[in-house]
Design a protein around this motif. Structure first.
Motif: not given
Ligand code: HEM
Length: 507
Positions: A176-183, A169-171, A210-214, A359-361
């Protein structure tokens, strides 16, 4: 990660002897000289101080077959050479032909038992008589209170804290954050280019994610500083651990000290934000770790544990995933059928999305074929070749004794290439992961048991999101016909994998 895994080291023959040099990669020319010193000195010391007492006679007859080779050096240099030449699988197979699946040898200064096959993997991952073996060089660079160094209740406590940040449920919240970073990365670093080198781009992408999420780090000079420090940390982590001003190891220690100061500063700021309500437990890993308390209400992790484990999560969380994605790009360049099937899967998903919608879960759950391609890539090129454990007491496997203090080495590829488990193992065939999963402990790219990779699901998300935008947005060709790779000690394609790039839809 932890990269404990990825290291091969010289520790003293006798684990209680105080100074034990560590030998590992990279073996560039200066490292080679130091490596020779590091190898020669202990050999001399060993010969001069060799104890006279006989080997344990009762144990000797139960030891696995094989030879410990020359004192201290043993078979280390030969294995290191094979890793570099990407023939380490054959090197191990040759030993299996000669001695069987359980054999003794000497790696990096310590007597070692090489174990192969699913039953051996199960024993290694689950036996309470084996502890993760962490080389002193890595420990000095990453800190001695990381998950890699902890055992028993402490390991459980810290693993539980990391798992809290990485639970489903955290992942969900991170997609959305990972999606933004990849794009952002693809727009800035891939779009409009006619050629790119994949490996460094993937490393920076996974570092930024990873540094965004950590740490909640957005693009900033602080993030650049941390990226530079981590590149420095990695450069010396596998070098000979001689702490002199000009050595890679010493540079790595200095970079690690700077990175630790940055992380400690981020932790202080995050603590203040948690107090003022500007941050919450789900903001990032640091916020999550700072918020966790034990049953008495005291912090679950000390400040040092938070820094040490953030260091490990940052390294473990970007190096391995970037290798997976790089090798997927490499494989897809020469496998049009697999690529076409992936494109179809992603175009299908894109049809249900609005213009620019992230993208979403639920979208990720539909990327089944792409994840099978990733698993098959991991089977053929596991980022972690193998790892060491240390026997904390005399223990037996398959009728052989593994004496207390000896190392145990497992190698993923040997099991992954076993014809008894994987039909035509050299063939790239994602369908082998369809419906049936591999038998227990036979697909071990993420390890197994209580130390199975805690970031596996995280790696899945970032890989799927990246592949979605990559296969829909670009076509590519390998620049070089020679697409070999070396293990250094992580797999690394020739010249970082340069590719010719074409953006879809552009003239
Ligand atoms: C394709 C990507 C990845 C691969 C192939 C991989 C592989 C592995 C393997 C094989 C181990 C077990 C080593 C052993 O038991 O000897 C491990 C442990 C670990 N991994 Fe990963 N990993 C990946 C991604 C990640 C990510 C994204 C993170 C963090 C977000 C992470 C964090 C860790 C940690 C903290 C451990 C130590 C767990 C423990 O000791 O309890 N990994 N990984």
């Amino acid at each position: 990660m932890r990269r404990d895994a990825y290291v091969y080291h010289i520790t003293s023959w006798d684990e209680h002897r105080p100074s034990s040099p560590t030998l590992s990669y990279p073996m560039d020319s200066s490292s080679l000289v130091l490596a020779l010193i590091a190898v020669a000195l202990p050999v001399l010391l060993h010969l001069l101080t060799r104890p006279n007492k006989p080997r344990r006679p009762a144990a000797a007859k139960l030891l696995p077959p094989g030879s410990l080779g020359l004192p201290v050096i043993g078979q280390s240099l030969s294995l290191l050479r094979a890793m570099r030449a990407n023939t380490a699988e054959r090197w191990i197979q040759d030993r299996i032909h000669r001695y069987g699946p359980v054999s003794k040898l000497s790696l990096f200064g310590a007597p070692t038992v090489l174990l192969t096959g699913p039953a051996a993997n199960k024993f290694i991952f689950f036996s309470s008589a084996l502890a993760l073996q962490q080389p002193r060089s890595v420990q000095r660079i990453l800190g001695d209170e990381s998950i890699l160094d902890l055992m028993g209740a402490d390991h459980k406590r810290v693993r539980g804290a990391l798992a809290e940040f990485l639970k489903p449920d955290m992942l969900r919240l991170y997609v959305g954050k990972i999606d933004g970073e990849v794009r952002r990365h693809l727009d800035e670093r891939w779009a409009g280019q006619r050629a790119v080198t994949v490996m460094p781009l993937m490393k920076r992408l996974t570092f930024d994610i990873i540094s965004l999420l950590l740490f909640g780090l957005e693009r900033s000079p602080l993030q650049d500083a941390l990226a530079a420090d981590f590149a420095g940390v990695m450069d010396g982590m596998w070098a000979v651990p001689v702490n002199l001003p000009f050595t890679a190891f010493s540079r790595s220690l200095r970079a690690s000290a700077r990175a630790r100061r940055l992380i400690a500063g981020i932790a202080r700021e995050t603590r203040a934000k948690l107090h003022s309500g500007e941050a919450s437990r789900s903001s990032d890993l640091i916020a999550c770790l700072l918020s966790l308390t034990d049953h008495t209400g005291a912090p679950l992790l000390s400040d040092k544990e938070i820094v040490d484990n953030s260091m490990v999560a940052l390294i473990a969380g970007h190096d391995t995933s970037s290798i997976l994605m790089t090798f997927m790009v490499r494989h897809l360049a020469n496998d049009p059928d697999t690529l076409a099937a992936m494109v179809q899967e992603h175009e299908e998903i894109a049809k249900s999305k609005g213009d620019g919608e992230a993208l979403d879960w639920e979208d990720l759950a539909k990327m089944k074929y792409t994840w099978r391609v990733a698993l098959e890539t991991l089977r053929l090129v596991p980022p972690i070749f193998g790892n060491f454990r240390r026997a904390t007491q005399d223990v037996e496997f398959d009728g052989y004794l593994i004496p207390k203090g000896w190392q145990v080495f497992w190698a993923a590829s040997v099991t992954h290439m076993d014809t008894g488990i994987f039909h035509e193992p050299a063939k790239f065939d994602p369908s082998r992961f369809e419906n049936q999963s591999a038998p227990p402990c036979s697909f071990v790219a993420f390890g197994g048991g209580p130390r199975i990779c805690v970031g596996m699901e995280f790696a899945r998300i970032e890989t799927l999101v990246t592949m979605h935008y990559l296969v829909r947005g670009f076509r590519w060709k390998l620049c070089s016909k020679n697409d070999t790779f070396a293990r250094d000690p992580m797999p690394s394609p020739l010249h970082g994998l340069p590719i010719e790039l074409e953006q879809k839809g552009s003239p």
